[in-house]
Design an enzyme around this catalytic site. Structure first.
Site, PDB file in Angstrom:
ATOM      1  N   GLU A  44      -9.038  50.864   6.006  1.00  0.00           N
ATOM      2  CA  GLU A  44      -8.176  52.005   6.315  1.00  0.00           C
ATOM      3  C   GLU A  44      -8.453  53.189   5.407  1.00  0.00           C
ATOM      4  O   GLU A  44      -8.426  54.341   5.851  1.00  0.00           O
ATOM      5  CB  GLU A  44      -6.698  51.601   6.223  1.00  0.00           C
ATOM      6  CG  GLU A  44      -6.220  50.778   7.417  1.00  0.00           C
ATOM      7  CD  GLU A  44      -6.367  51.538   8.744  1.00  0.00           C
ATOM      8  OE1 GLU A  44      -6.047  52.740   8.783  1.00  0.00           O
ATOM      9  OE2 GLU A  44      -6.821  50.938   9.730  1.00  0.00           O
ATOM     10  N   CYS A 199      -8.218  59.439  24.573  1.00  0.00           N
ATOM     11  CA  CYS A 199      -7.427  60.642  24.343  1.00  0.00           C
ATOM     12  C   CYS A 199      -8.113  61.486  23.282  1.00  0.00           C
ATOM     13  O   CYS A 199      -7.551  61.786  22.238  1.00  0.00           O
ATOM     14  CB  CYS A 199      -6.007  60.251  23.925  1.00  0.00           C
ATOM     15  SG  CYS A 199      -4.788  61.543  24.202  1.00  0.00           S
ATOM     16  N   CYS A 206      -8.580  61.080  30.965  1.00  0.00           N
ATOM     17  CA  CYS A 206      -7.225  60.773  31.433  1.00  0.00           C
ATOM     18  C   CYS A 206      -7.222  59.799  32.602  1.00  0.00           C
ATOM     19  O   CYS A 206      -6.290  59.005  32.757  1.00  0.00           O
ATOM     20  CB  CYS A 206      -6.500  62.054  31.811  1.00  0.00           C
ATOM     21  SG  CYS A 206      -6.350  63.216  30.441  1.00  0.00           S
ATOM     22  N   CYS A 209      -6.811  56.380  31.461  1.00  0.00           N
ATOM     23  CA  CYS A 209      -5.739  56.131  30.497  1.00  0.00           C
ATOM     24  C   CYS A 209      -4.569  55.383  31.140  1.00  0.00           C
ATOM     25  O   CYS A 209      -4.126  55.738  32.241  1.00  0.00           O
ATOM     26  CB  CYS A 209      -5.253  57.463  29.928  1.00  0.00           C
ATOM     27  SG  CYS A 209      -3.916  57.265  28.735  1.00  0.00           S
ATOM     28  N   CYS A 215       2.182  60.930  31.324  1.00  0.00           N
ATOM     29  CA  CYS A 215       1.759  61.835  30.253  1.00  0.00           C
ATOM     30  C   CYS A 215       2.160  63.266  30.618  1.00  0.00           C
ATOM     31  O   CYS A 215       1.651  63.842  31.575  1.00  0.00           O
ATOM     32  CB  CYS A 215       0.257  61.733  30.032  1.00  0.00           C
ATOM     33  SG  CYS A 215      -0.363  62.874  28.787  1.00  0.00           S
TER      34      CYS A 215
END
Length: 353
Positions: A44, A199, A206, A209, A215
Site C-alpha cells: 500500500e 472508471c 462505462c 461497469c 451512475c
DNA sequence: AAAGCGGGGGA
DNA sequence: TCCCCAGCTTT
C-alpha cells in the site's frame, strides 16, 4: 467512522461491486498471496502515487530483502532507500522504515490490528490504514484513494474538487455508506480495481461497469466531468514595459532572452520593469536628440504561474542604422524574415496586428 | 506541459 | 485548517 451495520444494504451497490470482483477482480498480485498486514502495508505504501505495474518488481525485491517486519526494522535506512531508488517519493521509504522500528520498539513487534493505532504511524493515513486492515484482516473499513474517489464522485455526481474539505467529507460519507456487511477485503480490492481499469480518468469503460445503470455522472452523459478539478488559482499579475524600436527600414530591434525564465532563449522586445528603466536604456543606447515615445495597446499574456501585462512603447528612429545590423544577443528584425531561433509570443502577436 | 496522486509538515 | 511539496506517469 465505520459502524456496525445491522440492516441489509440500502442499495445493491456493494453487491454489484462484489459480483464484478468475482468475475474480473485481480487475485494474482504478489501482495495478495499471503496477505499479512506487513506484506499488505508495504504494498500500500508503494502503491501511493505509483501504479501497480511499476510497483511489482520493487515489491518483489523488497520482500526478498525484508521478508518480515523485524528484517525491515533492523535494516539500515540506506539499505531501505536503496531498494526504493527510482520509485520516487523517498519519504515513503523513510517513513516505512521508521514505522517498522516503532512497531518493533513500542508494540512488541506486533503489527497493530487497530485502525486508530495504525493511523498514528508515519506514512499511514486514514485510507492506507483502512486498506491494510481491510485487505489483510477483512476488517470493515472504507478506503478512499484516487481510484475510489473517482468511482464515488461519478456514481453520485459529487460536485467539487476532492481536495476541498467539503467534497472530501462527502466522498468519505459515501464510501462508508456503501460498505458491504461481509467480504470487505474483496469489496475494497474491487473498488480499487474498478477505479483503475474501468472508471479511468479519461475514456472510462462505462459499458463494462457494473454500476452503469445507477451512475449519476453517466446518466448526465458526462462521466469525465467528475471528479471536479481544482479551481484555477488566481494568478499573480505582473506588469512590464516592452520597447518596440523601429528603424526607417521597417525593422524592429529584438534581444535574445536569457536561457531560463519565460520565453527563455527566444527573440523578444527589450523588456523593462517600468518606464524609468526604459528611459535609462534609451539615453544610454540611442544618440538621437529627440525621440517620440508612443504607447501601444497593452498586451496580456497568461502563463502557468502568472499573468503578464506588457505595455509596448513604440519608438521610431526614422533613420537607417549605419553599419551593424546584428550583434550577439540582439538584431534588427524584418517582419516575416528568417530567424535563427524562435520569437516570443509578444513579438508574434505584435506582428499579427 | 500539466494534472494527478496520499500523507507530512509548516504557515 | 489550509497549502505546498515530493517525483514520476499519463494524457
Amino acid at each position: 467512522m465505520a459502524t456496525t451495520r445491522i440492516l441489509p444494504q440500502a442499495d445493491n451497490f456493494a453487491a454489484q461491486v462484489l459480483a464484478w470482483f468475482d468475475q474480473y477482480g485481480r487475485t494474482d498480485l504478489p501482495w495478495q498471496q499471503q496477505p499479512t498486514p506487513y506484506r499488505v502495508w508495504v504494498s500500500e505504501i508503494m502503491l501511493q502515487q505509483t501504479q501497480v505495474a511499476t510497483v511489482i518488481p520493487y515489491y518483489q525485491r523488497f520482500m526478498q530483502r525484508f521478508p518480515d517486519l523485524d528484517a525491515l526494522a533492523t535494516a539500515a535506512q540506506d539499505d531501505v532507500l536503496k531498494l526504493w531508488e527510482g520509485l520516487g517519493y523517498y519519504s515513503r521509504g523513510r517513513n516505512l522504515h521508521k514505522a517498522a522500528q516503532i512497531i518493533r520498539d513500542s508494540y512488541a513487534g506486533k503489527f497493530p490490528h487497530d485502525i486508530t493505532t495504525l493511523e498514528t504511524l508515519p506514512g499511514i493515513g486514514r485510507s492506507t490504514a483502512a486498506a491494510i486492515l481491510s485487505l489483510s484482516q477483512d476488517q470493515p473499513h472504507a478506503i478512499l484513494d484516487g481510484n475510489v474517489k473517482r468511482v464515488l464522485a461519478r456514481y453520485h455526481a459529487v460536485e467539487g474538487w476532492p481536495g476541498e474539505t467539503r467534497t472530501l467529507q462527502r466522498l468519505w460519507g459515501y464510501a462508508e455508506q456503501h460498505l458491504p456487511n461481509t467480504r470487505n477485503a474483496a469489496y475494497t480490492q474491487s473498488m480499487m480495481d474498478m477505479g483503475a481499469t474501468l472508471c479511468t480518468r479519461s475514456k472510462p469503460r462505462c459499458s463494462e461497469c457494473p454500476l452503469q445503470n445507477d451512475c449519476q455522472a453517466l446518466l448526465q452523459g458526462n462521466p469525465q466531468a467528475y471528479p471536479g478539478k481544482r479551481a484555477a488559482k488566481v494568478l499573480p499579475e505582473k506588469t512590464a514595459v516592452a520597447l518596440v524600436l523601429c528603424n526607417a527600414a521597417g525593422e524592429v530591434f529584438l534581444q535574445k532572452r536569457p536561457p531560463t525564465g519565460i520565453w527563455g532563449g527566444l527573440w523578444s522586445f527589450p523588456e523593462f520593469a517600468d518606464n524609468t528603466q526604459l528611459h535609462i536604456w534609451l539615453q544610454e543606447n540611442i544618440t538621437h536628440t529627440s525621440l517620440t515615445l508612443q504607447p501601444l495597446p497593452t498586451m496580456t499574456h497568461t502563463f502557468s504561474h502568472y499573468r503578464l501585462h506588457l505595455q509596448p512603447v513604440l519608438v521610431d528612429l526614422n533613420t537607417t542604422p549605419s553599419r551593424i545590423m546584428e550583434g550577439s544577443g540582439w538584431l534588427w528584425y524584418k517582419a516575416g524574415s528568417e530567424l535563427a531561433g524562435g520569437l516570443s509570443a509578444a513579438v508574434r502577436s505584435h506582428f499579427q496586428h
